[in-house]
Motif scaffolding. Structure first.
Motif, short mmCIF file in Angstrom:
data_model
loop_
_atom_site.label_atom_id
_atom_site.label_comp_id
_atom_site.label_asym_id
_atom_site.label_seq_id
_atom_site.Cartn_x
_atom_site.Cartn_y
_atom_site.Cartn_z
N ALA A 146 -12.94 1.21 6.48
CA ALA A 146 -11.68 1.35 7.22
C ALA A 146 -10.84 0.07 7.15
N ILE A 147 -11.52 -1.08 7.23
CA ILE A 147 -10.80 -2.37 7.15
C ILE A 147 -10.16 -2.53 5.78
N LEU A 148 -10.93 -2.24 4.72
CA LEU A 148 -10.40 -2.37 3.36
C LEU A 148 -9.28 -1.36 3.12
N LEU A 149 -9.43 -0.16 3.66
CA LEU A 149 -8.39 0.86 3.51
C LEU A 149 -7.07 0.37 4.09
N GLN A 150 -7.11 -0.24 5.26
CA GLN A 150 -5.88 -0.72 5.88
C GLN A 150 -5.27 -1.85 5.06
N ASN A 183 0.85 -1.07 -9.17
CA ASN A 183 0.47 -2.33 -9.79
C ASN A 183 -1.03 -2.51 -9.55
N LYS A 184 -1.81 -2.15 -10.56
CA LYS A 184 -3.26 -2.14 -10.38
C LYS A 184 -3.80 -3.52 -10.03
N ASN A 185 -3.12 -4.57 -10.49
CA ASN A 185 -3.59 -5.93 -10.19
C ASN A 185 -3.61 -6.21 -8.69
N GLU A 186 -2.69 -5.59 -7.95
CA GLU A 186 -2.67 -5.79 -6.50
C GLU A 186 -3.95 -5.26 -5.87
N ILE A 187 -4.39 -4.08 -6.31
CA ILE A 187 -5.63 -3.51 -5.77
C ILE A 187 -6.83 -4.34 -6.24
N ASN A 210 -1.55 -1.76 3.32
CA ASN A 210 -0.55 -2.80 3.57
C ASN A 210 0.15 -3.25 2.29
N LEU A 211 -0.40 -2.87 1.14
CA LEU A 211 0.25 -3.20 -0.13
C LEU A 211 1.48 -2.34 -0.37
N ASN A 212 1.66 -1.30 0.48
CA ASN A 212 2.81 -0.39 0.36
C ASN A 212 2.92 0.22 -1.04
N LEU A 213 1.84 0.82 -1.47
CA LEU A 213 1.82 1.46 -2.79
C LEU A 213 2.80 2.62 -2.80
N ASP A 214 3.51 2.77 -3.91
CA ASP A 214 4.52 3.83 -4.01
C ASP A 214 3.87 5.08 -4.60
N ASN A 215 4.29 5.51 -5.76
CA ASN A 215 3.68 6.69 -6.38
C ASN A 215 2.61 6.27 -7.37
N ILE A 216 1.84 7.21 -7.80
CA ILE A 216 0.66 6.92 -8.61
C ILE A 216 1.00 6.37 -9.99
N PHE A 217 2.25 6.61 -10.45
CA PHE A 217 2.65 6.14 -11.76
C PHE A 217 3.14 4.69 -11.74
N ASN A 255 18.09 14.02 -10.55
CA ASN A 255 18.35 13.47 -9.22
C ASN A 255 17.43 14.07 -8.17
N ASN A 256 17.11 15.35 -8.36
CA ASN A 256 16.25 16.03 -7.38
C ASN A 256 14.77 15.77 -7.61
N LEU A 257 14.44 15.21 -8.82
CA LEU A 257 13.03 14.97 -9.14
C LEU A 257 12.56 13.72 -8.42
N LYS A 258 11.64 13.85 -7.48
CA LYS A 258 11.09 12.73 -6.75
C LYS A 258 9.58 12.73 -6.90
N LEU A 259 9.05 11.59 -7.39
CA LEU A 259 7.61 11.48 -7.54
C LEU A 259 6.96 11.34 -6.17
N LYS A 260 5.90 12.08 -5.97
CA LYS A 260 5.24 12.12 -4.67
C LYS A 260 4.55 10.79 -4.38
N LYS A 261 4.76 10.26 -3.18
CA LYS A 261 4.11 9.01 -2.80
C LYS A 261 2.61 9.23 -2.58
N ILE A 262 1.87 8.14 -2.74
CA ILE A 262 0.42 8.21 -2.50
C ILE A 262 0.18 8.52 -1.03
N ASN A 263 -0.51 9.59 -0.78
CA ASN A 263 -0.74 10.00 0.61
C ASN A 263 -2.22 10.04 0.99
N TYR A 264 -3.10 9.69 0.04
CA TYR A 264 -4.53 9.72 0.38
C TYR A 264 -5.27 8.68 -0.46
N ILE A 265 -5.98 7.78 0.22
CA ILE A 265 -6.83 6.78 -0.43
C ILE A 265 -8.23 6.93 0.12
#
Length: 223
Positions: free
Chosen positions: A49-53, A67-71, A57-64, A28-38
């Protein structure tokens, strides 16, 4: 004897309860770290910068759970991208390295001037590109890329070309920066280009304005 067995069973249940509780608390305490740097490289500061935004906007969660198809869809939709590599850097970073498409020519598409990229896409003309050849006519972009490849394989430098003219008969004419026009046939294009080059810089043909190479193994000169 029965009492000892009963006590052992109770102890076993007690231990299982404790171990199970500890594991549940840990999960329960184990939380995968969200993506914080692209990190995006290759397009230039503004376009990066435009592509980064757009990717944020895809709201990517954690690295595991990415959904690679979105990128991939986002990258393929970007007209400036020739090719790219995506790297996951654990625990919470993504690197995207891009090779930017090369601008090859300008073309009028429905009344608006676009750049033609080496990736086969039309790009809005927001760049300083007035020195690029202009394509007249309405060729399929991949037809132009095939023709560009033929030019590169010939002895004529693409940098010498001012304009390209495409005809409905699927043939091309070239206008060079010295205002000489080379008329080409639908077939034998590479051979015709090399044959035209023999006359292009010949001292005896300085007044020539048109080199007609539409007939196989034959050159017609006009002044």
């Amino acid at each position: 004897m029965h009492q000892r067995k009963g006590k052992k069973i109770l102890i076993y249940f007690f231990l299982l309860f404790i171990v199970g509780s500890i594991n549940n608390i840990s999960l329960n305490n184990l939380k995968l770290k969200k993506i914080n740097y692209i990190n995006i490289n290759g397009l230039g500061e503004n376009d990066n910068a435009i592509l980064l935004q757009e990717i944020k906007n895809l709201n990517l969660d954690n690295i595991f759970s990415i959904n690679k198809n979105e990128i991939v869809n986002q990258m393929n939709a970007n007209s400036l991208v020739e090719n790219y590599n995506i790297f996951k850097r654990y625990p919470s970073s993504i690197d995207i390295n891009i090779n930017k498409t090369k601008f090859l020519a300008r073309i009028n598409n429905n009344g608006k001037i676009f750049l033609v990229g080496s990736n086969g896409k039309l790009i809005e003309n927001n760049f300083s590109s007035n020195q690029l050849p202009f394509i007249f006519g309405n060729p399929n972009i991949y037809k132009f890329l095939e023709f560009k490849k033929t030019i590169d394989q010939s002895k004529i430098s693409y940098d010498e070309i001012k304009n390209l003219y495409f005809f409905s008969s699927q043939r091309w004419d070239l206008e060079l920066k010295n205002n000489i026009i080379i008329k080409l046939s639908k077939n034998y294009t590479k051979k015709s280009l090399n044959l035209a080059l023999e006359f292009l810089y010949s001292d005896g043909f300085r007044d020539v304005t048109i080199i007609d190479a539409r007939i196989k193994n034959q050159i017609i000169l006009n002044d």
